[in-house]
Design a protein around this motif. Structure first.
Motif, mmCIF file in Angstrom:
data_model
loop_
_atom_site.group_PDB
_atom_site.id
_atom_site.type_symbol
_atom_site.label_atom_id
_atom_site.label_comp_id
_atom_site.label_asym_id
_atom_site.label_seq_id
_atom_site.Cartn_x
_atom_site.Cartn_y
_atom_site.Cartn_z
ATOM 1 N N PHE A 1 -3.342 3.525 -9.035
ATOM 2 C CA PHE A 1 -3.061 3.338 -7.608
ATOM 3 C C PHE A 1 -1.767 4.054 -7.272
ATOM 4 N N ASP A 2 -1.820 4.925 -6.275
ATOM 5 C CA ASP A 2 -0.672 5.732 -5.866
ATOM 6 C C ASP A 2 -0.091 5.236 -4.537
ATOM 7 N N ASP A 3 1.174 5.548 -4.329
ATOM 8 C CA ASP A 3 1.858 5.439 -3.032
ATOM 9 C C ASP A 3 2.371 4.055 -2.677
ATOM 10 N N VAL B 1 -1.113 -4.866 0.844
ATOM 11 C CA VAL B 1 -2.088 -3.980 0.186
ATOM 12 C C VAL B 1 -1.992 -4.119 -1.338
ATOM 13 N N THR B 2 -0.793 -3.970 -1.878
ATOM 14 C CA THR B 2 -0.606 -4.090 -3.323
ATOM 15 C C THR B 2 -0.966 -5.501 -3.788
ATOM 16 N N SER C 1 -1.853 1.882 -0.160
ATOM 17 C CA SER C 1 -1.043 2.261 1.007
ATOM 18 C C SER C 1 -1.705 1.714 2.272
ATOM 19 N N ASP C 2 -0.918 1.607 3.336
ATOM 20 C CA ASP C 2 -1.464 1.145 4.624
ATOM 21 C C ASP C 2 -2.578 2.066 5.107
ATOM 22 N N LYS C 3 -2.384 3.355 4.923
ATOM 23 C CA LYS C 3 -3.358 4.345 5.400
ATOM 24 C C LYS C 3 -4.741 4.144 4.769
ATOM 25 N N SER C 4 -4.777 3.724 3.521
ATOM 26 C CA SER C 4 -6.039 3.611 2.786
ATOM 27 C C SER C 4 -6.639 2.206 2.809
ATOM 28 N N PHE C 5 -5.908 1.227 3.353
ATOM 29 C CA PHE C 5 -6.276 -0.171 3.157
ATOM 30 C C PHE C 5 -7.664 -0.529 3.693
ATOM 31 N N GLU C 6 -7.988 -0.090 4.892
ATOM 32 C CA GLU C 6 -9.296 -0.455 5.465
ATOM 33 C C GLU C 6 -10.447 0.007 4.573
ATOM 34 N N LYS C 7 -10.342 1.221 4.094
ATOM 35 C CA LYS C 7 -11.397 1.754 3.218
ATOM 36 C C LYS C 7 -11.360 1.094 1.847
ATOM 37 N N LEU C 8 -10.169 0.842 1.353
ATOM 38 C CA LEU C 8 -10.000 0.224 0.037
ATOM 39 C C LEU C 8 -10.658 -1.161 -0.012
#
Length: 197
Positions: A20-22, A28-29, A163-170
């Protein structure tokens, strides 16, 4: 130059390496850690130094759960557009708060000059062989999941982003993917530090 990078683990073992990056990123984490715990999986988190300083409690939680930690520069710099010495200084700055000899270059971009310097300092440079696509706003969660399932093999290093940017998809991809790994008999381990650590 490719031999200097760690692309995947042992192809003979029924093990993958979730990364997991960023992060660390509050919520999220935490979400990722809790989900990994449900499956008994360990992962490697490549942390941005600036975020470690901003979110020390989230970082502490990550360490307390015994996941492996990696250096992802202090400011998420691109090695192709940053002067070598500034880039190396940024890695050093991150190393003051992230004690590790695992390094992943942001965007997967690195130069031979930086590579040689990091190897002399004892770093293991970790890339990957499977990219989740969770950061890509043009892709659907379904296409990301299909790609993950199709390309995962023994020893695969898989990249996600906490990351916040990826959270919905994650939130869509990760639970289904972890269930898939379990169903197929894969375990997930942390990437080991170089012998010098």
């Amino acid at each position: 130059m490719f031999k200097n990078y760690y692309w995947h683990g042992n192809r003979g073992e029924k093990t993958v390496y979730l990364t997991f990056d960023d992060g660390p990123t509050p919520l999220v984490t935490d979400y990722v850690i809790n989900l990994l715990s449900q499956y008994g999986f360990k992962a490697t988190f490549f942390c941005i130094g600036d975020k470690v300083n901003r979110y020390p409690e989230t970082y502490r939680l990550l360490k307390n759960e015994n996941h492996q930690i990696g250096n992802h520069t202090y400011h998420h710099l691109n090695a192709w557009t940053t002067k070598k010495n500034r880039y190396l200084d940024n890695i050093d700055e991150c190393s003051k708060v992230v004690e590790t000899k695992l390094f992943r270059p942001p965007y997967g971009r690195i130069t031979s000059a930086v590579t040689q310097r990091l190897i002399k300092k004892g770093y293991k440079i970790v890339l990957w062989d499977v990219l989740s696509g969770d950061f890509d706003q043009s892709r659907t969660s379904e296409s990301c999941l299909k790609n993950l399932k199709k390309n995962t093999r023994n020893g695969s290093i898989i990249v996600f982003h906490d990351s916040d940017k990826s959270f919905e998809k994650l939130k869509v991809i990760l639970p289904e993917y972890l269930a898939f790994l379990k169903e197929k008999g894969w375990n997930s381990k942390s990437i080991s530090q170089p012998k010098s650590i």
